[in-house]
Scaffold this motif. Sequence first.
Motif, PDB file in Angstrom:
ATOM      1  N   UNK A  58      -7.334  -6.987  -7.821  1.00 30.02           N
ATOM      2  CA  UNK A  58      -6.954  -5.603  -7.026  1.00 30.02           C
ATOM      3  C   UNK A  58      -7.154  -4.412  -8.205  1.00 30.02           C
ATOM      4  N   UNK A  59      -6.562  -4.849  -9.549  1.00 29.37           N
ATOM      5  CA  UNK A  59      -6.616  -3.884 -10.574  1.00 29.37           C
ATOM      6  C   UNK A  59      -8.163  -3.458 -10.636  1.00 29.37           C
ATOM      7  N   UNK A  60      -9.081  -4.590 -10.981  1.00 30.82           N
ATOM      8  CA  UNK A  60     -10.595  -4.409 -11.354  1.00 30.82           C
ATOM      9  C   UNK A  60     -11.116  -3.271 -10.107  1.00 30.82           C
ATOM     10  N   UNK A  61     -10.922  -3.756  -8.911  1.00 26.89           N
ATOM     11  CA  UNK A  61     -11.536  -2.838  -7.881  1.00 26.89           C
ATOM     12  C   UNK A  61     -11.023  -1.531  -7.577  1.00 26.89           C
ATOM     13  N   UNK A  62      -9.816  -1.335  -7.984  1.00 28.23           N
ATOM     14  CA  UNK A  62      -8.967  -0.005  -7.858  1.00 28.23           C
ATOM     15  C   UNK A  62      -9.575   0.870  -8.865  1.00 28.23           C
ATOM     16  N   UNK A  63      -9.520   0.300 -10.144  1.00 31.64           N
ATOM     17  CA  UNK A  63     -10.188   1.135 -11.370  1.00 31.64           C
ATOM     18  C   UNK A  63     -11.499   1.619 -10.829  1.00 31.64           C
ATOM     19  N   UNK A 117     -13.592  -0.111  -1.957  1.00 30.98           N
ATOM     20  CA  UNK A 117     -14.408   0.743  -1.186  1.00 30.98           C
ATOM     21  C   UNK A 117     -13.437   1.783  -0.572  1.00 30.98           C
ATOM     22  N   UNK A 118     -12.075   1.471  -0.362  1.00 30.12           N
ATOM     23  CA  UNK A 118     -11.056   2.472   0.225  1.00 30.12           C
ATOM     24  C   UNK A 118      -9.940   1.714   0.894  1.00 30.12           C
ATOM     25  N   UNK A 119      -8.996   1.575   0.264  1.00 25.54           N
ATOM     26  CA  UNK A 119      -7.821   0.781   0.772  1.00 25.54           C
ATOM     27  C   UNK A 119      -6.916   1.749   1.720  1.00 25.54           C
ATOM     28  N   UNK A 120      -5.856   1.320   2.323  1.00 26.30           N
ATOM     29  CA  UNK A 120      -4.732   2.032   2.730  1.00 26.30           C
ATOM     30  C   UNK A 120      -3.578   2.034   1.780  1.00 26.30           C
ATOM     31  N   UNK A 121      -3.123   2.842   1.328  1.00 27.01           N
ATOM     32  CA  UNK A 121      -2.092   2.899   0.589  1.00 27.01           C
ATOM     33  C   UNK A 121      -0.680   3.767   1.007  1.00 27.01           C
ATOM     34  N   UNK A 122       0.142   3.101   0.638  1.00 25.89           N
ATOM     35  CA  UNK A 122       1.601   3.530   1.152  1.00 25.89           C
ATOM     36  C   UNK A 122       2.525   3.979   0.095  1.00 25.89           C
ATOM     37  N   UNK A 123       2.292   5.077  -0.402  1.00 21.35           N
ATOM     38  CA  UNK A 123       3.336   5.507  -1.817  1.00 21.35           C
ATOM     39  C   UNK A 123       4.592   6.081  -1.432  1.00 21.35           C
ATOM     40  N   UNK A 124       5.649   5.647  -2.154  1.00 21.68           N
ATOM     41  CA  UNK A 124       7.105   6.225  -1.910  1.00 21.68           C
ATOM     42  C   UNK A 124       7.767   6.427  -3.303  1.00 21.68           C
ATOM     43  N   UNK A 125       8.671   7.415  -3.179  1.00 21.67           N
ATOM     44  CA  UNK A 125       9.187   7.499  -4.471  1.00 21.67           C
ATOM     45  C   UNK A 125       9.646   9.147  -4.405  1.00 21.67           C
TER      46      UNK A 125
END
Length: 472
Positions: free
Chosen positions: A14-19, A137-145
């Motif tokens: 995951x990390x490789x692809x996100x960066x 390519x483009x994930x769905x992301x759910x950020x909270x905080x």
Amino acid sequence: MSKAHFGLIGLGVMGENLVLNAERNGFTSVVYNRTYSKTDAFLKSRAQGKSIIGSTDLVDFVGKLERPRRILMMVKAGSSTDAVINQIAPYLEEGDLLIDGGNSQFLDTERRVSDLESKSFGYIGMGVSGGSKGALEGPSMMPGGTKSSYKHVESLLRKMAAQVEDGPCVTYIGPGGSGHFVKTVHNGIEYGIEQILAEAYDLMKRVGGLNGSQIADVFSSWNETEELSSYLVEITASCLRVKDPNDGQDLVEKIMDKAGQKGTGLWTVVSALELGASVPTIYASLNARVLSSMKSQRVHAESILRGPNRINFDMGKLDNGMSLLKDAVILSTIASYAQGMELMRIASNEYDYKLHMPSIAQIWKGGCIIRSTLLKRIQNAFDSDPQLSNLLVDPWFATQVNSRLNGLAKVVSGAAASGIPVPCFASTLDYINSYRSSRLPQNLVQAMRDCFGSHTYERVDMEGSFHTEWDQ
Ligand code: NAP
């Protein structure tokens, strides 16, 4: 040399692809991984020629980042995430932001948000869905905080996310661990749909006598419909078409029939039980995985326990897309979403997350594993009635239930009479039948509880709390 815009810790898949995704979107990046050889290999392969540099240690890593720093952690959830936070915290400065993109337990995230924010750092717990391809390519992301922390990474995340017709598949979810809670429920729904599709495959194979390619054709035809067009139906068809290169037979038939269940499916069900939310279709999918893992016991039991003789029941005609089986798949899929949305609504009230249901449906429409055309209907349903108690009573979904319940019932009764397990279909049928019943037999349960434990009961015809000496 100018400082990097973005830092990533954890060069797993995951990390490789996100960066690489962040870099492609114009964010120069610095990466750190506990095992440096992985960093080295990444820099010499996929990151070569890109605006990505590496670090051998965390002091060097934070020194290479512009302030306030934006650091995404993509490491194993649990104690590994705590270990990374403890290692990097001494080098962070006021206003720096840590984002945990792993599959963390939402209560761990609650704790980390309050710990880190009390030290004047920002902390975002962010669910990420889409697997390695989505990450790139483009994930769905759910950020909270806290919202102010989110604002600091909003432009980055909006560029990195999958894009659908009404915007990027990322939005501020809410405070504390809400982002990871929503990701947990996403995965619970995913468990449900995967099991539903597996049950449909099993019936087509065992009752319909179809081979992998024929079953794939049915799934492909379903994937053309509004109700079932989705990533999971699409990949189900793809998996069923693959042949074993050794003998040309369907490769899925060579796979051991044991599925694991990681944290998120379990946490969905545990949260639902704790919060009093009804999620039987999702629970059935979790339990199906648990039972599947008992392979040697099942092999032994098959030689001892006998079921009824197989009957050839009606699942609808093949050239009509197996319409009754399709009814069962559609209603069970709808039930998985309905149960997940209901769990989030209850959790939102309990934890004061203020979840905005239409936005959650919107960011699940692209990039993530449960993306489907149904999510547009779900978004519309919660847009037109923000207080909607359950998706099933929205007019469009109610029409689906009313026109397809008969098909689901026929498939469940045929499977039961044939001794074929269909846990998600059967749970869905009971769920819908219970939900649409204004009178259930819990009156008798209440009488028993009052009989043995003087628990008292309410009456339908008068106010108050009553007790009866039942066994005199
Ligand atoms: P992973 O196998 O879950 O984690 C690998 C990474 O974690 C490696 O960089 C590893 O470093 C690091 N790590 C493990 N323990 C550590 C520790 N104690 N201290 C420092 N680093 C440690 O990789 P992944 O599949 O890319 O997943 C990353 C996160 O995203 C996980 O939380 C996962 O649940 C979540 N996630 C995964 C997917 C998916 O499809 N795979 C999808 C969504 C979310 P070393 O190289 O040194 O071992």
